[in-house]
Every structure is written in structure tokens, then in C-alpha cells.
Design an enzyme around this catalytic site. Structure first.
Site, PDB file in Angstrom:
ATOM      1  N   ARG A  51       0.851  -1.199   0.000  1.00  0.00           N
ATOM      2  CA  ARG A  51       0.000   0.000   0.000  1.00  0.00           C
ATOM      3  C   ARG A  51       0.886   1.248   0.000  1.00  0.00           C
ATOM      4  O   ARG A  51       0.603   2.228  -0.671  1.00  0.00           O
ATOM      5  CB  ARG A  51      -0.961   0.020   1.198  1.00  0.00           C
ATOM      6  CG  ARG A  51      -1.699   1.353   1.318  1.00  0.00           C
ATOM      7  CD  ARG A  51      -2.927   1.353   2.213  1.00  0.00           C
ATOM      8  NE  ARG A  51      -2.817   0.524   3.383  1.00  0.00           N
ATOM      9  CZ  ARG A  51      -2.047   0.807   4.461  1.00  0.00           C
ATOM     10  NH1 ARG A  51      -1.342   1.923   4.500  1.00  0.00           N
ATOM     11  NH2 ARG A  51      -2.009  -0.034   5.482  1.00  0.00           N
ATOM     12  N   TYR A 103     -17.443  16.593 -14.063  1.00  0.00           N
ATOM     13  CA  TYR A 103     -17.804  15.173 -14.141  1.00  0.00           C
ATOM     14  C   TYR A 103     -18.817  14.808 -13.032  1.00  0.00           C
ATOM     15  O   TYR A 103     -18.670  15.248 -11.882  1.00  0.00           O
ATOM     16  CB  TYR A 103     -16.521  14.340 -13.989  1.00  0.00           C
ATOM     17  CG  TYR A 103     -16.755  12.851 -13.972  1.00  0.00           C
ATOM     18  CD1 TYR A 103     -17.102  12.176 -15.131  1.00  0.00           C
ATOM     19  CD2 TYR A 103     -16.652  12.125 -12.792  1.00  0.00           C
ATOM     20  CE1 TYR A 103     -17.342  10.820 -15.118  1.00  0.00           C
ATOM     21  CE2 TYR A 103     -16.884  10.761 -12.769  1.00  0.00           C
ATOM     22  CZ  TYR A 103     -17.230  10.117 -13.936  1.00  0.00           C
ATOM     23  OH  TYR A 103     -17.466   8.774 -13.910  1.00  0.00           O
ATOM     24  N   ASP A 175      -8.449  18.530 -13.812  1.00  0.00           N
ATOM     25  CA  ASP A 175      -8.767  17.195 -14.325  1.00  0.00           C
ATOM     26  C   ASP A 175      -8.375  17.187 -15.815  1.00  0.00           C
ATOM     27  O   ASP A 175      -9.011  17.857 -16.631  1.00  0.00           O
ATOM     28  CB  ASP A 175     -10.266  16.922 -14.134  1.00  0.00           C
ATOM     29  CG  ASP A 175     -10.676  15.519 -14.567  1.00  0.00           C
ATOM     30  OD1 ASP A 175     -10.044  14.972 -15.489  1.00  0.00           O
ATOM     31  OD2 ASP A 175     -11.647  14.970 -14.008  1.00  0.00           O
ATOM     32  N   LYS A 200      -9.634   6.146 -19.054  1.00  0.00           N
ATOM     33  CA  LYS A 200     -10.016   6.676 -20.354  1.00  0.00           C
ATOM     34  C   LYS A 200      -8.824   6.611 -21.324  1.00  0.00           C
ATOM     35  O   LYS A 200      -8.263   5.551 -21.510  1.00  0.00           O
ATOM     36  CB  LYS A 200     -10.566   8.088 -20.175  1.00  0.00           C
ATOM     37  CG  LYS A 200     -11.524   8.232 -18.966  1.00  0.00           C
ATOM     38  CD  LYS A 200     -12.827   7.484 -19.135  1.00  0.00           C
ATOM     39  CE  LYS A 200     -13.632   7.385 -17.846  1.00  0.00           C
ATOM     40  NZ  LYS A 200     -13.966   8.647 -17.210  1.00  0.00           N
TER      41      LYS A 200
HETATM   42  C1  LIG Z   1     -14.358   9.036 -15.881  1.00  0.00           C
HETATM   43  C2  LIG Z   1     -13.966  10.353 -15.365  1.00  0.00           C
HETATM   44  C3  LIG Z   1     -13.667  10.543 -14.015  1.00  0.00           C
HETATM   45  C4  LIG Z   1     -13.779   9.427 -12.992  1.00  0.00           C
HETATM   46  O1  LIG Z   1     -12.859   8.422 -13.223  1.00  0.00           O
HETATM   47  P1  LIG Z   1     -13.102   6.863 -12.826  1.00  0.00           P
HETATM   48  O2  LIG Z   1     -11.881   6.199 -13.322  1.00  0.00           O
HETATM   49  O3  LIG Z   1     -14.351   6.439 -13.528  1.00  0.00           O
HETATM   50  O4  LIG Z   1     -13.271   6.836 -11.355  1.00  0.00           O
HETATM   51  C5  LIG Z   1     -13.248  11.792 -13.621  1.00  0.00           C
HETATM   52  N1  LIG Z   1     -13.155  12.816 -14.483  1.00  0.00           N
HETATM   53  C6  LIG Z   1     -13.461  12.682 -15.780  1.00  0.00           C
HETATM   54  C7  LIG Z   1     -13.342  13.852 -16.695  1.00  0.00           C
HETATM   55  C8  LIG Z   1     -13.870  11.455 -16.268  1.00  0.00           C
HETATM   56  O5  LIG Z   1     -14.193  11.320 -17.556  1.00  0.00           O
END
Ligand SMILES: *Cc1c(COP(=O)(O)O)cnc(C)c1O
Length: 393
Positions: A51, A103, A175, A200
Site C-alpha cells: 500500500r 464530471y 482534471d 479513459k
Molecule cells: C471518468 C472520469 C472521471 C472518474 O474516473 P473513474 O476512473 O471512472 O473513477 C473523472 N473525471 C473525468 C473527466 C472522467 O471522464
């Protein structure tokens, strides 16, 4: 070894983890051990418990830090785990200024979890710098940017907002999921923390859920590292390996998908049944110039609103190529319905207010030949028009 002189594409392959120093293997070994034998009573080795530190996860953390021009990276079990852990940098009584079309999961975290810990927030249209300034309070400790935003692809001037944050002594979070460091590097524009859903584009194959955070400042790195270990939402080693595997092709995937997105956005703009196309690569996008100034491209995600809910329904039922699903940034094109998918956590009136209507679709362009996607969309639009007796062409 750092390769700061090489281009981004090259660094994806030739970084400090291009081979395993113990065997020469050209893939990072997956170290499953949860605990590590210590040879000395008084001094422990580099790793003690997975961890706190694991060589496979650490390889990914090193790579993303280098790609984002940061000093330290952190890998988490999901994008939301990365985002939520970064929010733990705040304390009760603090206030966050945050993008209004953020998001859905981030919206839920801020509105229904952080509020219980007495961390307040104000949603703002981040494209309007005056409203960002006006939203700042004496207790504002973070400004949270998502650009291009989800799903309306509004573009925030990262440097301008980070400057506002610096002036008031707040941290800036960005983000960077939609563009990735292949196209945009927020740390170089003044951001303190870059966050990713590595689920993504970074991993890119719809086969892993992962999150990343990157910082430049060493003191902030210490604090975030301690929070990662305290909260414990670390990324597993198999998944860390999958993200590293995906990263190797990030540049070629982004380039192909972005070209496709540009072509499809142009096509959709000419369709009478398409009411509106949201894509920062279009010259008439309100923040097109800002996008061009701060990123190398507009990315591979676009949204479009169909003329009516009936057209919308028959279109979705007719298109064949894209998978109809949540998520984005994969090899296959993904068509999503923000109102019922990514933004389901947002109350209907909040959604409508933000322009996330019931006829809005988001498209993440994959690696298909874009002409095939256009052929597919064209057939679906013609069929939808016929079904509702609307003349198309
Ligand atoms: C999918 C997404 C998240 C969250 O990510 P997870 O891997 O699904 O927890 C946060 N910000 C954006 C812009 C996203 O597309």
C-alpha cells in the site's frame, strides 16, 4: 535517467522503465508481493508494504510524472479515488470554487460527501474569469478545473484561473482526463495538482479502471503521498501494468482519434437534424482561441444535440458502430447519453440549467476509419428523419 530532450512520443517508450534492470526484460515486471523481506533490524529497504510502495505501481507513477512534467505521480484504484484523495488536502471549514459542468462523480463527491465534512463549494462558469474571482471567499483553498468540460466541452483558461488561485493562496486542481499530457500539460500552466481518470485515454482499451495524480511541488508531493497511503485507494499491480501498456500507444491513438473527431464535428455541423455541435476544435467554438493557445489539439471527444427527443431516440436505436455506453477514450468509439449516464447524479433541473438536455449525446471517437462512422451516422439520421417525416436533404 531522464530524457527531457526527447519528444513526448519517444518518452512514452524510452523512459526510465524501458527495461527491467534485473533481467533486461522490456516490460515492467508485475510484483504481486504485498510485503517485502527486510534484511536489517534497524533500516528497512525501499519497499516494506505494497500500500505504501510497490515497484510496479511506482513505475507507472514515475512515467506519468515525467509525461506531465511533474516531479511525482500517484496511482489510484480509480479516477474518483485520485480526485477524492486530492480533496483530502482540504480541511473542514475550507471552500472550493469548481467548474459547473464538472464530471458527475466529482459533482457527487463535492455536493454530497465533502459538505458533510464542512467543506463548502461554489459552482462557477470557469470560462468567465470575473465569476471565478467573484466566487472566491476568504476560506477558498482550492479551485477545481475540468477542461474541456464534460459534456459541453467548455474550455477554461488554465493559466488565468491558476493565477487567480495563486493570488488568493488556493491550490489549483486540473482534471486532464479529456486531453492527456499528449495534448495539454496543466502543471506547466501553473496548476498544482493534475488529476486523471486513467480509465479513459491513458489506458485506452476499456479494460481497466484507474486514476492518477501528478504534482510538481515536493512539499505537496509529500502531503499527497501521505494521503495516498492513509486513504489507501491504491492501484493494483495488474491494472498498473495495463495502464503502462496502454500508455505506449497514447500518441498514435490520440492523433488518429482527434483527426476523426475533427472530421465528424465538421460533418455533424452540416446536418439539419443536429441542433448544436460542441467541439473546441471548431473555429466558431467560443473558446477556440484559448484551446489553441494552451493545448496541442482539441482532443477526441465532442457532444451534439439532436433536433428533438424523438430524433434522438431513433438515432441512438439505429447507429451501429459506436458502443452505447458510459466512459470515453477507448479504441472503439463510445456514444454516451450524459443525462442518464455520466450526469445521472445531477438533479434534472441542474442539468437543464447547464445545457445537458435530454437530446444531447457525447461521442468519444475511437480508432475506426472516421468515414465509416460518418456513413453510419448519415444512415441513422436519414432513417430517423424518415420515421418522423422530416425532410433532411
Ligand atoms: C471518468 C472520469 C472521471 C472518474 O474516473 P473513474 O476512473 O471512472 O473513477 C473523472 N473525471 C473525468 C473527466 C472522467 O471522464
Amino acid at each position: 535517467m531522464t530524457n527531457h530532450d526527447f519528444s513526448f512520443e519517444t518518452k512514452l517508450l524510452h523512459n526510465q522503465h524501458k527495461f527491467d534492470p534485473t533481467t533486461g526484460g522490456v516490460s515492467v515486471p508485475i510484483q504481486h508481493a504485498s510485503t517485502f523481506h527486510q534484511t536489517d533490524i534497524d533500516t528497512f529497504g525501499k519497499y516494506d508494504y505494497s500500500r505504501s510502495g510497490n515497484p510496479t505501481r511506482e513505475a507507472l507513477e514515475d512515467i506519468i510524472a515525467e509525461l506531465e512534467d511533474g516531479t511525482r505521480g500517484f496511482a489510484f484504484s480509480s479516477g474518483m479515488a485520485a480526485i477524492s484523495t486530492a480533496f483530502l488536502l482540504l480541511s473542514a471549514g475550507d471552500h472550493i470554487v469548481i467548474s459547473e459542468d464538472v464530471y458527475g462523480g466529482t459533482f457527487r463527491m463535492v455536493t454530497s460527501v465533502l459538505t458533510r465534512f464542512n467543506i463548502e463549494h461554489t459552482f462557477v462558469d470557469m470560462t468567465d474569469l470575473e465569476s471565478v474571482k467573484a466566487a472566491v471567499q476568504p476560506n477558498t483553498r482550492a479551485i477545481y478545473i475540468e477542461t474541456p468540460s464534460n459534456p459541453l466541452l467548455k474550455v477554461t483558461d488554465i493559466k488565468a484561473v491558476c493565477d487567480i488561485a495563486k493570488k488568493v493562496g488556493a491550490l489549483s486542481f486540473v482534471d486532464n482526463t479529456f486531453l492527456t499530457p499528449a495534448l495539454q500539460k496543466p502543471l506547466n500552466l501553473g496548476a498544482d495538482v493534475v488529476l486523471h481518470s486513467a480509465t479513459k485515454f491513458l489506458s485506452g482499451h476499456s479494460d481497466v479502471v484507474a486514476g492518477l495524480a501528478v504534482v510538481k511541488d515536493p512539499e505537496l508531493a509529500e502531503r499527497l503521498g501521505s494521503l495516498q497511503n492513509s486513504f489507501g485507494a491504491v492501484l493494483g499491480v495488474q491494472d498498473a501494468w495495463l495502464v503502462m501498456r496502454g500508455l505506449k500507444t497514447l500518441s498514435v491513438r490520440m492523433e488518429h482519434s482527434q483527426k476523426g473527431a475533427e472530421k465528424i464535428a465538421d460533418y455533424l455541423k452540416q446536418q439539419p437534424l443536429v441542433k448544436k455541435v460542441y467541439y473546441p476544435g471548431l473555429t466558431d467554438h467560443p473558446q477556440h482561441a484559448i484551446q489553441e493557445g494552451q493545448a496541442l489539439g482539441a482532443g477526441a471527444v465532442l457532444s451534439f444535440e439532436l433536433e428533438s427527443e424523438e430524433i434522438f431516440r431513433s438515432f441512438v436505436n439505429t447507429v451501429e458502430l459506436p458502443v452505447f455506453a458510459v466512459s470515453l477514450g477507448a479504441v472503439e468509439s463510445i456514444l454516451s447519453y450524459p443525462a442518464k449516464m455520466s450526469h445521472a447524479a445531477m438533479p434534472a433541473d441542474e442539468r437543464e440549467k447547464r445545457g445537458i438536455t435530454n437530446s444531447l449525446l457525447r461521442l468519444s471517437v475511437g480508432l475506426e476509419n472516421p468515414d465509416d462512422l460518418i456513413k453510419d451516422f448519415d444512415a441513422a439520421l436519414i432513417k430517423s428523419a424518415k420515421a418522423h417525416a422530416i425532410p433532411v436533404k
